[in-house]
Design a protein around this motif. Sequence first.
Motif, mmCIF file in Angstrom:
data_model
loop_
_atom_site.group_PDB
_atom_site.id
_atom_site.type_symbol
_atom_site.label_atom_id
_atom_site.label_comp_id
_atom_site.label_asym_id
_atom_site.label_seq_id
_atom_site.Cartn_x
_atom_site.Cartn_y
_atom_site.Cartn_z
ATOM 1 N N ALA A 6 0.826 -1.208 0.000
ATOM 2 C CA ALA A 6 0.000 0.000 0.000
ATOM 3 C C ALA A 6 0.862 1.261 0.000
ATOM 4 C CB ALA A 6 -0.921 -0.006 1.219
ATOM 5 N N GLY A 7 1.906 1.278 0.840
ATOM 6 C CA GLY A 7 2.777 2.449 0.909
ATOM 7 C C GLY A 7 3.470 2.734 -0.402
ATOM 8 N N ASN A 8 3.972 1.702 -1.051
ATOM 9 C CA ASN A 8 4.679 1.907 -2.311
ATOM 10 C C ASN A 8 3.736 2.269 -3.447
ATOM 11 O OD1 ASN A 8 7.686 1.287 -2.028
ATOM 12 N ND2 ASN A 8 6.790 -0.437 -0.954
ATOM 13 N N ILE A 9 2.520 1.739 -3.420
ATOM 14 C CA ILE A 9 1.537 2.126 -4.434
ATOM 15 C C ILE A 9 1.173 3.598 -4.275
ATOM 16 C CG2 ILE A 9 -0.864 1.822 -5.160
ATOM 17 C CD1 ILE A 9 -0.527 -1.149 -4.734
ATOM 18 N N ILE A 10 1.070 4.066 -3.034
ATOM 19 C CA ILE A 10 0.800 5.488 -2.789
ATOM 20 C C ILE A 10 1.930 6.348 -3.355
ATOM 21 C CG2 ILE A 10 0.636 7.252 -0.987
ATOM 22 C CD1 ILE A 10 -0.871 5.203 0.708
ATOM 23 N N ILE A 11 3.176 5.910 -3.136
ATOM 24 C CA ILE A 11 4.332 6.651 -3.667
ATOM 25 C C ILE A 11 4.279 6.708 -5.191
ATOM 26 C CG2 ILE A 11 6.839 6.619 -3.936
ATOM 27 C CD1 ILE A 11 6.989 5.368 -1.153
ATOM 28 N N ILE A 12 3.983 5.577 -5.833
ATOM 29 C CA ILE A 12 3.888 5.527 -7.294
ATOM 30 C C ILE A 12 2.796 6.474 -7.789
ATOM 31 C CG2 ILE A 12 3.326 4.052 -9.261
ATOM 32 C CD1 ILE A 12 4.554 1.712 -7.687
ATOM 33 N N THR A 13 1.647 6.439 -7.123
ATOM 34 C CA THR A 13 0.521 7.283 -7.526
ATOM 35 C C THR A 13 0.850 8.766 -7.376
ATOM 36 O OG1 THR A 13 -1.015 5.547 -6.813
ATOM 37 C CG2 THR A 13 -1.921 7.754 -7.157
ATOM 38 N N LEU A 14 1.451 9.128 -6.240
ATOM 39 C CA LEU A 14 1.784 10.536 -5.999
ATOM 40 C C LEU A 14 2.783 11.060 -7.022
ATOM 41 C CD1 LEU A 14 2.102 10.689 -2.095
ATOM 42 C CD2 LEU A 14 0.341 11.738 -3.516
ATOM 43 N N THR A 15 3.811 10.277 -7.307
ATOM 44 C CA THR A 15 4.837 10.741 -8.245
ATOM 45 C C THR A 15 4.321 10.805 -9.681
ATOM 46 O OG1 THR A 15 5.674 8.463 -8.420
ATOM 47 C CG2 THR A 15 6.766 9.929 -6.849
ATOM 48 N N LEU A 16 3.227 10.087 -9.962
ATOM 49 C CA LEU A 16 2.624 10.154 -11.291
ATOM 50 C C LEU A 16 1.666 11.325 -11.432
ATOM 51 C CD1 LEU A 16 1.857 6.386 -12.051
ATOM 52 C CD2 LEU A 16 3.472 7.852 -13.277
ATOM 53 N N LEU A 17 0.930 11.637 -10.361
ATOM 54 C CA LEU A 17 -0.135 12.632 -10.441
ATOM 55 C C LEU A 17 0.298 14.035 -10.030
ATOM 56 C CD1 LEU A 17 -3.142 10.546 -9.045
ATOM 57 C CD2 LEU A 17 -2.458 10.890 -11.432
ATOM 58 N N ASP A 18 1.207 14.142 -9.063
ATOM 59 C CA ASP A 18 1.598 15.445 -8.541
ATOM 60 C C ASP A 18 2.616 16.102 -9.479
ATOM 61 O OD1 ASP A 18 2.423 17.685 -7.098
ATOM 62 O OD2 ASP A 18 2.230 16.645 -5.188
ATOM 63 N N SER A 19 2.250 17.273 -10.003
ATOM 64 C CA SER A 19 3.137 17.973 -10.945
ATOM 65 C C SER A 19 4.426 18.452 -10.288
ATOM 66 C CB SER A 19 2.400 19.178 -11.556
ATOM 67 O OG SER A 19 1.980 20.081 -10.540
ATOM 68 N N VAL A 65 10.162 -5.404 5.297
ATOM 69 C CA VAL A 65 10.356 -4.001 5.665
ATOM 70 C C VAL A 65 10.493 -3.165 4.399
ATOM 71 C CG1 VAL A 65 11.818 -2.346 6.852
ATOM 72 C CG2 VAL A 65 11.479 -4.618 7.825
ATOM 73 N N PRO A 66 9.563 -2.261 4.149
ATOM 74 C CA PRO A 66 9.598 -1.454 2.931
ATOM 75 C C PRO A 66 10.635 -0.344 3.007
ATOM 76 C CG PRO A 66 7.716 -0.824 4.253
ATOM 77 C CD PRO A 66 8.397 -1.963 4.981
ATOM 78 N N LEU A 67 11.848 -0.599 2.517
ATOM 79 C CA LEU A 67 12.925 0.392 2.577
ATOM 80 C C LEU A 67 12.572 1.655 1.813
ATOM 81 C CD1 LEU A 67 16.080 -1.854 2.037
ATOM 82 C CD2 LEU A 67 15.076 -1.081 4.173
ATOM 83 N N CYS A 68 11.771 1.504 0.770
ATOM 84 C CA CYS A 68 11.439 2.670 -0.036
ATOM 85 C C CYS A 68 10.632 3.682 0.759
ATOM 86 C CB CYS A 68 10.650 2.238 -1.268
ATOM 87 S SG CYS A 68 10.540 3.504 -2.524
ATOM 88 N N LEU A 69 9.870 3.228 1.752
ATOM 89 C CA LEU A 69 9.105 4.157 2.581
ATOM 90 C C LEU A 69 10.047 5.042 3.391
ATOM 91 C CD1 LEU A 69 6.180 1.911 3.868
ATOM 92 C CD2 LEU A 69 6.263 3.395 1.869
ATOM 93 N N ILE A 70 11.176 4.456 3.838
ATOM 94 C CA ILE A 70 12.174 5.239 4.565
ATOM 95 C C ILE A 70 12.694 6.351 3.679
ATOM 96 C CG2 ILE A 70 14.419 5.148 5.706
ATOM 97 C CD1 ILE A 70 13.877 2.220 6.336
ATOM 98 N N HIS A 71 13.043 5.978 2.447
ATOM 99 C CA HIS A 71 13.588 6.957 1.515
ATOM 100 C C HIS A 71 12.576 8.043 1.208
ATOM 101 C CE1 HIS A 71 14.714 8.668 -2.398
ATOM 102 N NE2 HIS A 71 15.952 8.334 -2.093
#
Length: 261
Positions: free
Chosen positions: A5-18, A246-252
């Motif tokens: 869920a956390g990584n999908i949120i990151i993917i979505t934000l980086t795609l939609l947020d200008s 452990v989702p390391l990408c969430l840390i980043h």
Amino acid sequence: MLSVAGNIIIITLTLLDSHLKMPIYFFLRNFSLLEVSFTTVCIPRILYSMTTGDYIVSYNACATQILFVVLFGLTKFFLLADMSYDHYVAICKPLPYTTIMNNKVYTIFILSCWVAGLLIILPTLSLGLQLEFCESSVIDHFDSGASPILLITCLDTVLIGKVVPAFAVLTLITILLCVVLSYTYIIKTILRFPSAQQRKKGLSTCSSHRIMVSISYGNCIFIYIKLSSKEGVAINKVVSALTTSVPLCLIHSCIHFETNK
């Protein structure tokens, strides 16, 4: 669930947020995709076994799992090197940054990560597929891994036991040298900044990436330091559980979003 869920949120934000169209967020999005892929290779099967009590895994499924686990893992390390280069260009060459880091460069970097991962894993995987196994087919691990597989084979594993760590160590050292070289120039540039606030900002921008590199290399040290020993398998089980859950990408993302407000 948290990792996916956390990584999908990151993917979505980086795609939609200008505001998140910078190269570092492009790499972050691909890193999140790798995290989701890496997690879904291992965790669903583990949860299925824990729920149903069915711990039987076919030979093809085991080989496929090893292929994708190592491929995704290697690709993440190459991507970390690309991210360090992006930090180098952003800090050391800020004026031509947008010219150097363009869409064509992004695509080449990402494709290179995947191709390099495949070229490294295919020779060792071909050796592994030639293994023959004894009467025991019990793998002492949470998932299919090289260490427990080697313990149940009937053949002499001296060659593959040397080839696999050699490939792993050579690859990881090469990537680490690229990261260290980038940070050498980054630190030299940051130290020349006139104000303490600028230096602090420069260091904090790279802090999340340094944490990810440290954790990733720390895991690999434990995994490959005793590849052929039984004691190593016990340590590897703990490290593998942390690596896959452990989702390391969430840390980043948390640190990077905070430092770039």
